[in-house]
Design an enzyme around this catalytic site. Structure first.
Site, mmCIF file in Angstrom:
data_model
loop_
_atom_site.group_PDB
_atom_site.id
_atom_site.type_symbol
_atom_site.label_atom_id
_atom_site.label_comp_id
_atom_site.label_asym_id
_atom_site.label_seq_id
_atom_site.Cartn_x
_atom_site.Cartn_y
_atom_site.Cartn_z
ATOM 1 N N TYR A 21 0.795 -1.233 0.000
ATOM 2 C CA TYR A 21 0.000 0.000 0.000
ATOM 3 C C TYR A 21 0.829 1.285 0.000
ATOM 4 O O TYR A 21 1.892 1.341 0.595
ATOM 5 C CB TYR A 21 -0.929 0.004 1.233
ATOM 6 C CG TYR A 21 -1.764 -1.259 1.342
ATOM 7 C CD1 TYR A 21 -2.764 -1.519 0.403
ATOM 8 C CD2 TYR A 21 -1.529 -2.195 2.343
ATOM 9 C CE1 TYR A 21 -3.516 -2.693 0.480
ATOM 10 C CE2 TYR A 21 -2.276 -3.369 2.431
ATOM 11 C CZ TYR A 21 -3.266 -3.613 1.492
ATOM 12 O OH TYR A 21 -4.004 -4.756 1.560
ATOM 13 N N ASP A 22 0.284 2.308 -0.693
ATOM 14 C CA ASP A 22 0.887 3.646 -0.712
ATOM 15 C C ASP A 22 0.095 4.624 0.151
ATOM 16 O O ASP A 22 0.630 5.605 0.648
ATOM 17 C CB ASP A 22 0.903 4.205 -2.139
ATOM 18 C CG ASP A 22 1.622 3.281 -3.097
ATOM 19 O OD1 ASP A 22 2.691 2.771 -2.711
ATOM 20 O OD2 ASP A 22 1.096 3.044 -4.202
ATOM 21 N N ASP A 23 -1.224 4.378 0.261
ATOM 22 C CA ASP A 23 -2.112 5.300 0.968
ATOM 23 C C ASP A 23 -2.789 4.573 2.125
ATOM 24 O O ASP A 23 -3.284 3.459 1.943
ATOM 25 C CB ASP A 23 -3.198 5.825 0.027
ATOM 26 C CG ASP A 23 -2.604 6.586 -1.142
ATOM 27 O OD1 ASP A 23 -2.110 7.695 -0.927
ATOM 28 O OD2 ASP A 23 -2.619 6.044 -2.263
ATOM 29 N N ARG A 243 -4.044 0.105 -4.082
ATOM 30 C CA ARG A 243 -2.804 0.416 -3.359
ATOM 31 C C ARG A 243 -3.092 1.225 -2.082
ATOM 32 O O ARG A 243 -2.220 1.917 -1.574
ATOM 33 C CB ARG A 243 -1.846 1.206 -4.275
ATOM 34 C CG ARG A 243 -1.366 0.426 -5.500
ATOM 35 C CD ARG A 243 -0.250 -0.531 -5.194
ATOM 36 N NE ARG A 243 0.862 0.082 -4.475
ATOM 37 C CZ ARG A 243 1.791 -0.609 -3.816
ATOM 38 N NH1 ARG A 243 1.744 -1.934 -3.788
ATOM 39 N NH2 ARG A 243 2.760 0.009 -3.183
#
Ligand code: PLP
Ligand code: CA
Length: 304
Positions: A21-23, A243
């Site tokens: 994950y990015d967020d 993501r």
């Protein structure tokens, strides 16, 4: 255990989780703090996520405070956040009106609610009436007060949230507006209760409920777990849901919200739901993809 959810207990699992994950979207009470107490290693975990370039978004159904006012609540716990990282239901309503449905500039919103809603509509350049205006705050209305109530065609929407100064006149006035089917009916959130001072008190849903019962209409709700709120968050942050991860403590709100939105999910056990409620034999509505004893586990496994 027999659950399909993965419990984060090793550094390897924590790394694998972070790599997906990015967020990160966070519920607040039960995840970052419990009542008036900051939970262990929360600040360290948020710092760890930031140091790895993750974007943090704090999502709360509390409509009584604006984003700006909510940063003060974070500061009291020693958590430094930017106003732009907060997504409260009052702001969600403002984004919905402005960006999602493009509410006409010449129409007004009738607010049944508090200062947080007024501040967010103001910041979005949306005209409003009601809210903290004392005009309809009389608790013992006369025949004349009732007679003066009327439908106002300049009101294009009624937006209802928690209002500790709710009165019969405010409810009656709002009902007269939504009896016209062209008037939009919106709710900041429809929570049955909310936690405060170690008790559960009647939530926004109890006030919205008076209008649902009297009008027979269903509002568009702009808090968790409604898809409208997720649409508003996506409209602002434009992330790839695959993501992104929703972190929360409740299956029937946070985990449903993340799952319906197509996000990954992390459930922490420091709030409402416990390990037993995730088990498939207990028939949960949704299963979190990951779960952990507390958010601070990420720092405890990876940080030092
Ligand atoms: N509504 C009010 C008035 C609250 O004070 C709270 C929590 O403090 C909530 C709703 C629920 O907020 P959250 O979504 O952060 O659990
Ligand atoms: Ca919570």
């Amino acid at each position: 255990t027999s659950t399909g959810s993965i419990k984060l207990t090793s550094a390897e699992q924590a790394e694998e989780f972070l790599s997906k994950y990015d967020d990160f979207l966070f519920d607040c009470d039960g995840v970052l703090w419990a009542g008036s107490k900051l939970l262990p290693h929360v600040i360290e975990t948020l710092d760890l996520l930031r140091s790895r370039g993750k974007r943090l978004i704090f999502v709360t159904n509390n409509s009584t405070k604006s984003r700006k006012a909510y940063t003060g609540k974070f500061a009291k716990f020693g958590i430094v956040v930017n106003e732009d990282e907060i997504f409260c239901s009052a702001y969600s309503a403002a984004v919905y009106l402005k960006d999602v449905i493009e509410f006409p500039k010449d129409k007004k919103v009738l607010i049944v609610g508090e200062k947080g809603v007024e501040e967010e509509l103001e910041a979005a350049g949306i005209q409003y009436v009601g809210g903290t205006d004392p005009a309809l705050r009389k608790v013992d209305p006369t025949e004349e007060d009732i007679d003066a109530l009327h439908y106002d065609p300049s009101i294009g929407a009624v937006l209802c949230g928690l209002d500790l100064k709710i009165t019969y006149l405010k409810i009656a006035n709002a009902l007269l507006q939504i009896q016209n089917k062209d008037t939009l009916f919106l709710a900041t959130n429809i929570d049955s209760t909310f936690p405060t001072h170690g008790k559960l008190l009647p939530g926004a849903g109890t006030i919205v409920g008076t209008l649902i019962t009297s009008s027979g209409r269903t509002p568009v709700a702009l808090g968790k777990p409604s898809e409208a709120m997720m649409d508003c968050i996506k409209a602002k942050f434009q992330f790839n849901p695959e993501r992104a991860c929703m972190v929360g403590d409740r299956l029937n709100t946070d985990m449903v919200f993340g799952t319906k939105g197509g996000l990954g999910t992390l459930m922490v056990l420091t709030g409402v739901d416990k390990e037993e409620s995730i088990q498939p034999e207990n028939n949960p509505l949704v299963q979190p993809k990951f779960y952990a004893d507390r958010l601070g586990v990420l720092y405890e496994l990876l940080g030092s």
